[in-house]
Scaffold this active site. Structure first.
Site, short mmCIF file in Angstrom:
data_model
loop_
_atom_site.label_atom_id
_atom_site.label_comp_id
_atom_site.label_asym_id
_atom_site.label_seq_id
_atom_site.Cartn_x
_atom_site.Cartn_y
_atom_site.Cartn_z
N LYS A 170 0.41 -1.54 -0.15
CA LYS A 170 -0.04 -0.03 -0.14
C LYS A 170 0.70 1.03 -0.12
O LYS A 170 1.29 1.41 0.87
CB LYS A 170 -0.41 -0.03 1.41
CG LYS A 170 -2.27 1.35 1.15
CD LYS A 170 -2.64 1.43 2.82
CE LYS A 170 -2.42 3.37 3.40
NZ LYS A 170 -1.98 3.40 2.13
N GLY A 201 -5.08 3.50 -1.40
CA GLY A 201 -6.47 3.75 0.11
C GLY A 201 -5.90 4.67 1.00
O GLY A 201 -4.93 4.71 1.41
N GLY A 207 -4.63 0.40 4.37
CA GLY A 207 -2.86 -0.28 5.52
C GLY A 207 -3.20 -0.63 6.56
O GLY A 207 -2.64 -1.59 7.19
N GLU A 245 10.71 1.14 9.95
CA GLU A 245 11.51 2.23 9.41
C GLU A 245 10.63 4.33 9.59
O GLU A 245 10.50 4.21 9.08
CB GLU A 245 12.43 2.51 8.34
CG GLU A 245 12.82 0.98 7.96
CD GLU A 245 14.30 0.90 8.69
OE1 GLU A 245 14.90 1.92 8.67
OE2 GLU A 245 14.89 -0.31 8.14
N CYS A 279 13.50 11.92 5.39
CA CYS A 279 14.00 11.26 6.90
C CYS A 279 15.13 11.00 7.49
O CYS A 279 15.24 10.86 8.51
CB CYS A 279 13.48 9.81 6.99
SG CYS A 279 14.87 8.87 5.90
N GLU A 381 10.55 15.99 15.33
CA GLU A 381 10.35 16.29 13.55
C GLU A 381 9.29 16.99 13.03
O GLU A 381 8.28 16.95 13.04
CB GLU A 381 10.06 14.29 13.51
CG GLU A 381 10.60 14.52 11.82
CD GLU A 381 9.79 12.91 11.46
OE1 GLU A 381 8.77 12.31 11.29
OE2 GLU A 381 10.81 12.70 10.15
#
Ligand code: NAP
Length: 477
Positions: A170, A201, A207, A245, A279, A381
């Site tokens: 996905k 989706g 998910g 991750e 990231c 972040e």
């Protein structure tokens, strides 16, 4: 207008409901994509299950050849990959070409070549031989974010299928176009039906349905730390093999002996590549007090010359952020920085651009100084074009500042003494540290974070191990 459909069991299929896909540089609708529900996911899992036996019974060499075919077919469409990625994410076309398109092809080619040497291992005892063989895990659920869409999807699909697994993937619903192109390529090369299934989706629907499906044996997830926790909460009690991750807040440490003229463009690249939406971006820049004034002048000079605008223009250094709501989130951190006592040295505003880009989610590259290194702005972040600058006295202080966040993904050190840089790098609590470079990737090396940046390691043999199950067969002579 592009019509994106799910790719299940080798067929493009519609779903009952759809979602609009927006070009973030103009706010125009560019595609509709399926809003897949748990029934759609179930169909994809059944297809992956049906394909399992035949696919896993192929030899490694036969599967490697499929990866080569996919790489060649993708390469033939690399110009199109770059255009679609730029349209969907808002990133400059030159970045989409150099980073996204080329790496997506390289991922398939790399695992086709590298897996050649991933053989059964033997461990001899006096009276017996242990044969460690590597079996596929089963059905791999792969979930990827919007910042490097095909780059990250191909980084998971290639090792998953070469090791004999079948896949239900996905992509982010914000950036589905290159996953759709990949489905076209898989169809064109004739990959056996059901080996790779792509369902589009929302994360909390599609998910979640993948992560919670009892027939999915392994989850490889790349995305934010909060979503990663939710994924782990579902997958861990089901004893699925899991790799996460997650996010980062990476420190860039600039030592007093650095060659500023060569380092500044790279430090700026590490802060602002892909509008700061990588990231690994170095969003906390820690600078020795001995070179502080010089650094400030040169860094601000460089960043204020970076051009923000039309992603399809080769002149643009920064394009649009991925969505208007993501820009709102990034701007909320700029406002927080001001409340926390920060001084905006550069940027901080929306650039004034002509139509149709006046409706896009653009933001100037922003430098903030004067913040406590433990402030929220400096430790959470942001995932946008915002960096904070902090002054340190001794190398040990820089290490303490670098390690003060919950994250532990990556970092970089800039110095003319690489031994000094390496000794400092060894003290930084992250999975990766670059010295005098950034995002310089050898696909054989381990990639992954520590602390809240994730669990598990990707890259080279670590990816091949994750996507396989070692089984020991001990034969007594
Ligand atoms: P995200 O919101 O966590 O989403 C990542 C993926 O997970 C998307 O496909 C998302 O779908 C899906 N998702 C959301 N909720 C889910 C759920 N309950 N179950 C299963 N899947 C779910 O992350 P993002 O905003 O797309 O990406 C930015 C983040 O990714 C940043 O934190 C960045 O640091 C991190 N990242 C990490 C790495 C790394 O290698 N460590 C690389 C790239 C990015 P929707 O899009 O539909 O929500």
């Amino acid at each position: 207008m592009i019509l994106v459909r799910n790719y299940v069991n080798g067929i493009f299929v519609d779903s009952k409901e759809t979602i609009e896909d927006i070009n973030p540089a103009t706010s125009e609708v560019i595609a509709t994509i399926p809003r897949s529900n748990s029934d759609d996911v179930n169909e994809a899992v059944l297809a992956a299950d049906k394909a399992r036996d035949n696919w896993s019974s192929l030899s490694l060499d036969e599967r490697r050849k499929w990866l080569e075919k996919i790489a060649n077919a993708l390469e033939a469409r690399s110009g199109e990959i770059a255009k679609l990625e730029s349209l969907d994410t808002g990133k400059p076309i030159k970045i989409a070409r150099a980073v996204d398109a080329s790496r997506s092809v390289a991922n398939f080619r790399f695992f086709a070549e590298f897996s050649k040497d991933f053989h059964e291992q033997k461990f001899l005892m006096e009276d017996a031989t242990n044969h460690v063989i590597f079996k596929p895990v089963g059905i791999a659920g792969l979930i990827t974010p919007w910042n490097l869409p095909l780059y990250l999807l191909s980084w998971k699909i290639a090792p998953a299928i070469v090791m004999g697994n079948t896949v239900v993937a996905k992509p982010s619903e914000l950036t589905p176009l290159t996953a759709n192109l990949l489905a076209e390529v898989l169809d064109e090369v004739g990959l056996p039906a059901g080996v790779v299934n792509i369902v589009h989706g929302f994360g909390h629907e599609t998910g979640q349905a993948i992560v919670s499906h009892p027939k999915v044996n392994l989850i490889s997830f790349t995305g934010g730390t909060i979503t990663g926790k939710k994924v782990a909460e579902t997958a861990a009690p089901m004893f699925k093999k899991l790799s996460l991750e997650l996010g980062g807040k990476n420190a860039t440490i600039v030592l007093d002996d650095v060659d500023l003229d060569s380092a500044i463009p790279e430090i700026a690249r590490s802060g602002f590549l892909n509008q700061g939406q990588v990231c690994l971006c170095g969003s906390r820049i820690l600078v020795s007090d001995k070179i502080w004034n010089d650094f400030l002048e040169k860094f601000i000079g460089h960043v204020s010359n970076m051009k923000v605008g039309d992603p399809s223009s080769d002149d643009s250094d920064l394009g649009a952020l991925v969505s208007l709501s993501h820009r709102d989130k990034v701007e909320s951190y700029i406002h927080l920085a001001e409340r926390e006592g920060g001084e905006i040295l550069c940027g901080g505003k929306r650039p004034s651009l002509e139509s149709p880009f006046d409706k896009g989610s653009f933001l100037e590259p922003t430098i903030v100084s004067n913040l406590d290194y433990q402030s929220r702005t400096a430790t959470e972040e942001i995932f946008g074009p915002v960096v904070t600058l902090h002054k340190f006295e001794k190398d040990e202080d820089a290490v303490e500042m670098a390690n003060c966040t919950d994250y532990g993904l990556a970092g970089s050190v800039w110095t003319s003494d690489s031994a000094r840089g390496k000794s400092l790098a060894e003290k930084i609590e992250t999975g990766m540290v670059w010295i005098n470079t950034w995002l310089h990737r050898d696909l054989r090396v381990p990639f992954g974070g520590v602390k809240s940046s994730g669990v598990g390691t990707e890259g080279g043999r670590w990816s091949l191990s994750f996507f396989s199950q070692p089984v020991n067969i001990c034969i007594k002579e």
